[in-house]
Enzyme design. Structure first.
Site, short mmCIF file in Angstrom:
data_model
loop_
_atom_site.label_atom_id
_atom_site.label_comp_id
_atom_site.label_asym_id
_atom_site.label_seq_id
_atom_site.Cartn_x
_atom_site.Cartn_y
_atom_site.Cartn_z
N ASP A 138 -2.97 4.72 -2.42
CA ASP A 138 -3.99 5.35 -1.60
C ASP A 138 -4.36 6.73 -2.12
O ASP A 138 -3.47 7.55 -2.40
CB ASP A 138 -3.44 5.47 -0.17
CG ASP A 138 -4.48 5.81 0.85
OD1 ASP A 138 -5.39 4.99 1.04
OD2 ASP A 138 -4.38 6.88 1.48
N ASP A 158 0.86 -1.18 0.00
CA ASP A 158 0.00 0.00 0.00
C ASP A 158 0.90 1.23 0.00
O ASP A 158 1.77 1.37 0.86
CB ASP A 158 -0.88 -0.02 1.26
CG ASP A 158 -2.26 0.55 1.02
OD1 ASP A 158 -2.33 1.63 0.41
OD2 ASP A 158 -3.24 -0.08 1.43
N HIS A 200 -11.26 -2.49 3.10
CA HIS A 200 -11.21 -2.20 4.54
C HIS A 200 -11.97 -0.93 4.92
O HIS A 200 -12.05 -0.59 6.10
CB HIS A 200 -9.74 -2.08 4.96
CG HIS A 200 -9.08 -0.91 4.29
ND1 HIS A 200 -8.83 -0.87 2.93
CD2 HIS A 200 -8.64 0.27 4.77
CE1 HIS A 200 -8.28 0.29 2.62
NE2 HIS A 200 -8.14 1.00 3.72
N ASP A 201 -12.48 -0.19 3.94
CA ASP A 201 -13.24 1.03 4.22
C ASP A 201 -14.74 0.82 4.04
O ASP A 201 -15.52 1.75 4.27
CB ASP A 201 -12.83 2.15 3.24
CG ASP A 201 -11.40 2.63 3.43
OD1 ASP A 201 -10.88 2.54 4.55
OD2 ASP A 201 -10.81 3.09 2.42
N GLU A 220 -6.34 4.19 -6.07
CA GLU A 220 -7.64 4.40 -5.45
C GLU A 220 -8.14 5.76 -5.91
O GLU A 220 -7.57 6.79 -5.55
CB GLU A 220 -7.52 4.37 -3.91
CG GLU A 220 -8.88 4.46 -3.23
CD GLU A 220 -8.82 4.93 -1.77
OE1 GLU A 220 -9.78 4.67 -1.04
OE2 GLU A 220 -7.83 5.57 -1.38
O1 ISL Z 1 -14.70 5.52 2.64
C1 ISL Z 1 -14.33 6.68 2.61
C2 ISL Z 1 -15.08 7.74 1.88
O2 ISL Z 1 -15.94 8.39 2.76
C3 ISL Z 1 -13.24 7.09 3.44
O3 ISL Z 1 -13.37 6.28 4.57
C4 ISL Z 1 -11.82 6.86 2.99
O4 ISL Z 1 -11.07 7.67 3.78
C5 ISL Z 1 -11.49 7.11 1.56
O5 ISL Z 1 -12.03 6.05 0.90
C6 ISL Z 1 -9.97 7.14 1.31
O6 ISL Z 1 -9.41 5.94 1.74
C7 ISL Z 1 -8.03 5.74 1.86
O7 ISL Z 1 -7.34 6.82 2.45
C8 ISL Z 1 -7.61 7.11 3.81
C9 ISL Z 1 -7.64 5.88 4.70
O8 ISL Z 1 -8.24 6.20 5.93
C10 ISL Z 1 -8.40 4.73 4.08
O9 ISL Z 1 -8.34 3.60 4.89
C11 ISL Z 1 -7.79 4.50 2.71
O10 ISL Z 1 -8.31 3.39 2.06
C12 ISL Z 1 -6.52 8.04 4.25
O11 ISL Z 1 -5.27 7.48 4.02
#
Ligand code: ISL
Length: 544
Positions: free
Chosen positions: A203, A107, A321-322, A245
């Protein structure tokens, strides 16, 4: 040359026929007894993953971090967090994975660092230092908001200036305009590439081209220049998988990233189908009760046809995971748990693209029955709850949103067996509670039952490796009743028909041809032939 021939001759990469498995290390397997998963725990389960058949693991961050956002706040990119182990454990994981032909995708979190990263510490302490410009400082904040609630600007008492943080206060945004910063990141990426990793999951990569003063965050004008530069300086010379992402990607934008000629990324995660979980143009917490299946069909169909092979490449996923567990959103996590899980897997994995499985999805893990705020860990949910309570929203309503949509649903520990804490940890208490359904839903039980969801995933992964049409064939959505999702994949004279009943109700279906060969199914096709009906959650793929 005909299109199909061109497609067959196109240069293919290993990831065109790969299935990726995402691991959230904190929740996979604890071996040290501290209640938190670790690297040794992952190595311990490589045989399980090999049996499932996956090609690569996407490893959520394991780097040194104060864990304000569970590792998405990195304080040293070239060190491992103590709670997860050390670099020797990482090297061992890489070599043991390699023995089993499993690659490791790291990641890459480079939109921001932790505020405890040496760069930020220096930037804060010494405004004259070169590191100051690695971050984004302004004398006055503007209206930019943090994804984790509140203003995206935090005042630094020493200089009085504000720094930008699109996520938590402990995640200051990096300034990609600074070429020295960019080159330091490329050096770090090359350190990991030299270790023999299989690629990077990037990310929130679509935020790195931001222009804060214009309140432009996603898809800034220099984003694609940076990615081209990164490609040249790092992974471009190697056959690696890179997946961005990109919440803000449209098919047009996704083509820019993933069209092979552009030399940017292998693919991106687009989230349009995920957006159906909440009301249009509303925050994610404003979830919908009744999901819109026709919209799901339209969205997938659009992405499948626009990103056809050669033009770009799709990532296919329900979970990460989100996100909440797909069975609790699009499936039926009660009486049709296994069958709806199979239906959703068949639907997704036979499309064109690289499928991703999130840990536990393959055994049908479900959302957690959160009912008090004390049970919640995730910073996004915690901050949301604080803000919503202050705005007069009832705790009941807040808990309803968190239970449905909150990120902790994905993060409860992996359920390995029916022993205490589902075999995840020997500690008195895991860092986040195990789902109470673990006695019913666990790996040991799934492996023992030849009809379980696990074996549907195993078969889908094998099909992807063995059947070229999954990569090469066209996609064509079929007109059907609202709750039936049916599509064809066609390649020259071969036609494959995929039909899924996305509902708890019987549906009329007359579309079975006289002769066919079954590729995969979760049901008895003779019954469909005889009755002209699909039972709840019936799903199959046949070759016509
Ligand atoms: O799901 C989301 C949109 O509301 C958020 O939770 C998320 O922060 C977004 O998808 C971005 O995600 C990524 O970056 C974030 C981290 O908290 C997430 O786990 C990651 O996947 C910040 O690094």
């Amino acid at each position: 040359m005909k299109k199909n021939e061109k497609v067959r001759q196109m240069k293919k990469h290993w990831w065109h026929q790969a299935t990726i498995y995402q691991i959230y290390p904190r929740s996979f397997q604890d071996t040290s007894g501290n209640g938190i998963g670790d690297l040794k725990g992952i190595t311990q389960h490589l045989d399980y993953l090999q049996n499932l058949g996956i090609t690569a693991i996407w490893l959520s961050p394991v780097y040194q971090s104060p864990m304000d956002d569970n590792g998405y706040d990195i304080s040293d990119y070239q060190a491992i967090a103590d709670i997860f182990g050390d670099m020797a454990d990482m090297d061992y994981l890489l070599s043991e994975a390699k023995k089993r032909d499993i690659k490791i995708i790291m990641d890459l979190v480079v939109n921001h660092t932790s505020d405890e990263h040496a760069w930020f510490v220096e930037a804060r302490e010494n405004p004259q230092s070169p590191e100051r410009d690695f971050y984004i400082w302004r004398d006055q904040p503007n209206d930019l908001m943090s994804t984790f609630s509140g203003s995206a600007w935090q005042q630094d008492p020493a200089s009085g200036q504000y720094y930008l943080h699109l996520f938590s206060k402990k995640q200051p945004d990096l300034n990609w305009e600074n070429p020295d910063l960019r080159h330091k990141i490329y050096e770090m990426m090359n350190f990991w590439i030299a270790k023999g990793i299989g690629g990077f999951r990037m990310d929130v990569i679509d935020l790195i081209g931001k222009i804060p003063d214009l309140e432009i965050t996603g898809n800034g004008p220099k984003l694609h220049d940076y990615l081209k530069e990164m490609n040249q300086a790092t992974f471009g010379k190697h056959d690696l998988l890179t997946v961005g992402e990109t919440w803000g990607a449209t098919p047009e934008i996704a083509k820019q990233y993933s069209c092979p000629e552009n030399k940017e990324l292998s693919m991106v995660f687009q989230f349009e189908h995920i957006g159906l979980q909440h009301k249009p143009n509303r925050p994610k917490w404003d979830f919908v009760d009744e999901l819109d299946v026709p919209a799901l069909k339209r969205i997938f169909s659009k992405w499948q046809t626009e990103l056809e092979l050669g033009q770009g490449w799709n990532s296919l996923f329900w979970n990460n995971h989100d996100l909440p567990r797909v069975l609790s959103i699009w499936g039926n996590d009660q009486e049709h748990r296994q069958k709806s899980g199979k239906a959703l897997a068949i639907l997704l994995h036979l499309m064109c693209g690289t499928p991703y499985i999130y840990q536990g999805e393959e055994i049908g893990m479900t959302n957690y029955p959160f009912d008090t705020l004390e049970q919640v860990d995730d910073i996004e949910s915690v901050n949301y709850a604080k803000e919503a309570l202050a705005n007069g929203v009832s705790e009941v309503a807040i808990m309803e949103s968190i239970r449905r949509i909150g990120r902790d649903n994905a993060r409860t520990p992996m359920q390995w067996d029916d022993s205490l804490h589902a075999g995840f940890t020997s500690a008195d208490k895991p860092w986040l509670a195990v789902n109470p359904n673990y006695k019913e839903i666990n790996v040991a039980k799934a492996l023992a039952d030849k009809e379980s969801l696990f074996y549907t995933y195993q078969k889908l992964i094998t099909l992807r490796k063995e059947q070229d049409w999954l990569v090469d064939a066209d996609f064509n959505l079929l007109e059907t009743a609202d709750k039936i999702f049916a599509y064809e994949r066609r390649l020259e004279k071969e036609t494959y028909l995929i039909v899924v009943n996305l509902s708890n109700q019987t549906q009329d279906f007359e579309g079975l041809p006289a002769h066919y060969q079954t590729i995969i199914s979760n049901t008895d096709l003779n019954h469909i032939e005889k009755t002209g009906q699909l039972a709840a959650w019936d799903a199959f793929c046949i070759k016509k």
